[in-house]
Design a protein around this motif. Structure first.
Motif, PDB file in Angstrom:
ATOM      1  N   ARG A   1       0.823  -1.213   0.000  1.00  0.00           N
ATOM      2  CA  ARG A   1       0.000   0.000   0.000  1.00  0.00           C
ATOM      3  C   ARG A   1       0.860   1.267   0.000  1.00  0.00           C
ATOM      4  O   ARG A   1       0.475   2.280  -0.572  1.00  0.00           O
ATOM      5  N   ASN A   2       2.013   1.169   0.661  1.00  0.00           N
ATOM      6  CA  ASN A   2       2.913   2.322   0.728  1.00  0.00           C
ATOM      7  C   ASN A   2       4.342   1.802   0.860  1.00  0.00           C
ATOM      8  O   ASN A   2       4.778   1.412   1.935  1.00  0.00           O
ATOM      9  N   SER A   3       5.052   1.792  -0.258  1.00  0.00           N
ATOM     10  CA  SER A   3       6.410   1.246  -0.269  1.00  0.00           C
ATOM     11  C   SER A   3       7.402   2.143   0.461  1.00  0.00           C
ATOM     12  O   SER A   3       8.552   1.754   0.673  1.00  0.00           O
ATOM     13  N   ASN A   4       6.974   3.331   0.842  1.00  0.00           N
ATOM     14  CA  ASN A   4       7.844   4.265   1.562  1.00  0.00           C
ATOM     15  C   ASN A   4       7.476   4.368   3.033  1.00  0.00           C
ATOM     16  O   ASN A   4       7.475   5.463   3.611  1.00  0.00           O
ATOM     17  N   TYR A   5       7.168   3.223   3.632  1.00  0.00           N
ATOM     18  CA  TYR A   5       6.795   3.190   5.048  1.00  0.00           C
ATOM     19  C   TYR A   5       7.955   2.559   5.822  1.00  0.00           C
ATOM     20  O   TYR A   5       8.079   1.330   5.891  1.00  0.00           O
ATOM     21  N   PRO A   6       8.838   3.365   6.408  1.00  0.00           N
ATOM     22  CA  PRO A   6      10.075   2.852   7.008  1.00  0.00           C
ATOM     23  C   PRO A   6       9.865   1.801   8.092  1.00  0.00           C
ATOM     24  O   PRO A   6      10.639   0.848   8.202  1.00  0.00           O
ATOM     25  N   LYS A   7       8.841   1.980   8.912  1.00  0.00           N
ATOM     26  CA  LYS A   7       8.641   1.064  10.043  1.00  0.00           C
ATOM     27  C   LYS A   7       8.422  -0.373   9.585  1.00  0.00           C
ATOM     28  O   LYS A   7       8.789  -1.316  10.296  1.00  0.00           O
ATOM     29  N   ALA A   8       7.820  -0.551   8.419  1.00  0.00           N
ATOM     30  CA  ALA A   8       7.597  -1.906   7.921  1.00  0.00           C
ATOM     31  C   ALA A   8       8.927  -2.591   7.599  1.00  0.00           C
ATOM     32  O   ALA A   8       9.080  -3.808   7.790  1.00  0.00           O
TER      33      ALA A   8
END
Length: 239
Positions: A158-165
């Motif tokens: 959904r959001n490839s720029n989500y650092p925590k994942a």
């Protein structure tokens, strides 16, 4: 001639009554549209699903009635449905029915996109990412590392720029003892975190990798594998 006149008058009376009846029915149906909308508005905070049912009834009735006023009310109902799907999703997430919550959020996004409300569509998408991240963390705590990776990937889809994942994936691969994948996710995660100016997540990834390689070096030294220990210490320093 008199008979024809009486017949004509009777026909006019019948037509007048019929026309009045149609007008009353139309007015009654418009009142039903208003009543359905008011019912939906009253149910919004109590029961979002019931509100959606009412708003869908508004659309159905307004389509039958037609006219500017009915169309205006229908437009208001259409505008409320995405918000109700969002509120329903929050309730489902509170019950930890995460998959159902995501389904409702997708409906909210679809509705917001039709209304060209990009802000609310983005907010709903961010909520989906948060839900999938939470599921990943829950699986991680339960040491279900493969499941955790699956949820983190759902968040990143959904959001490839989500650092925590990416941090979550580093921790999951640590649990699976896959050092190569740990490093791969760490490098991507740090890059994304820096781009997003997420200094905390960037720092958390570095701390995890620094500690991991330092501990690995200690184990290697205990086994008198000094060359490997030196390599691990250098990696620890690099983070």
């Amino acid at each position: 001639m008199g008979e024809l006149l009486r017949t004509g008058l009777k026909s006019l009376i019948v037509l007048a009554i019929f026309g009045l009846s149609l007008n009353l029915n139309a007015q009654s149906t418009l009142n039903d549209v208003k009543a359905a909308f008011n019912q939906g508005a009253q149910m919004e905070k109590v029961n979002p699903d019931a509100a959606i049912v009412s708003y869908n009834k508004v659309i159905e009735l307004a389509t039958e009635v037609g006219g500017d006023e009915a169309d205006q009310i229908m437009g208001q109902a259409i505008g409320r449905i995405p918000k109700m799907n969002y509120e329903a999703a929050k309730k489902l997430a509170g019950k930890k029915d995460y998959d159902s919550a995501v389904e409702r959020l997708d409906l909210a996004i679809e509705g917001y996109n039709k209304l060209n409300d990009t802000k609310q569509a983005r907010s709903s998408m961010n909520t989906i990412v948060s839900i999938r991240y939470t599921q990943g963390n829950n699986a991680l705590m339960a040491k279900e590392y493969t499941n955790a990776l699956g949820y983190y990937d759902m968040a990143l889809a959904r959001n490839s720029n989500y650092p925590k994942a990416y941090l979550g994936k580093v921790l999951a691969y640590d649990g699976l003892q896959d050092e190569a994948k740990m490093e791969e996710m760490a490098l991507i995660g740090m890059e994304v975190a820096k781009a997003r100016r997420d200094n905390k997540t960037d720092g958390d990834i570095k701390k995890k990798m620094r500690t991991y390689f330092f501990n690995t070096a200690q184990t290697d030294m205990g086994e008198k594998n000094y060359a490997k220990a030196e390599a691990s210490l250098k990696k620890s320093i690099s983070y």
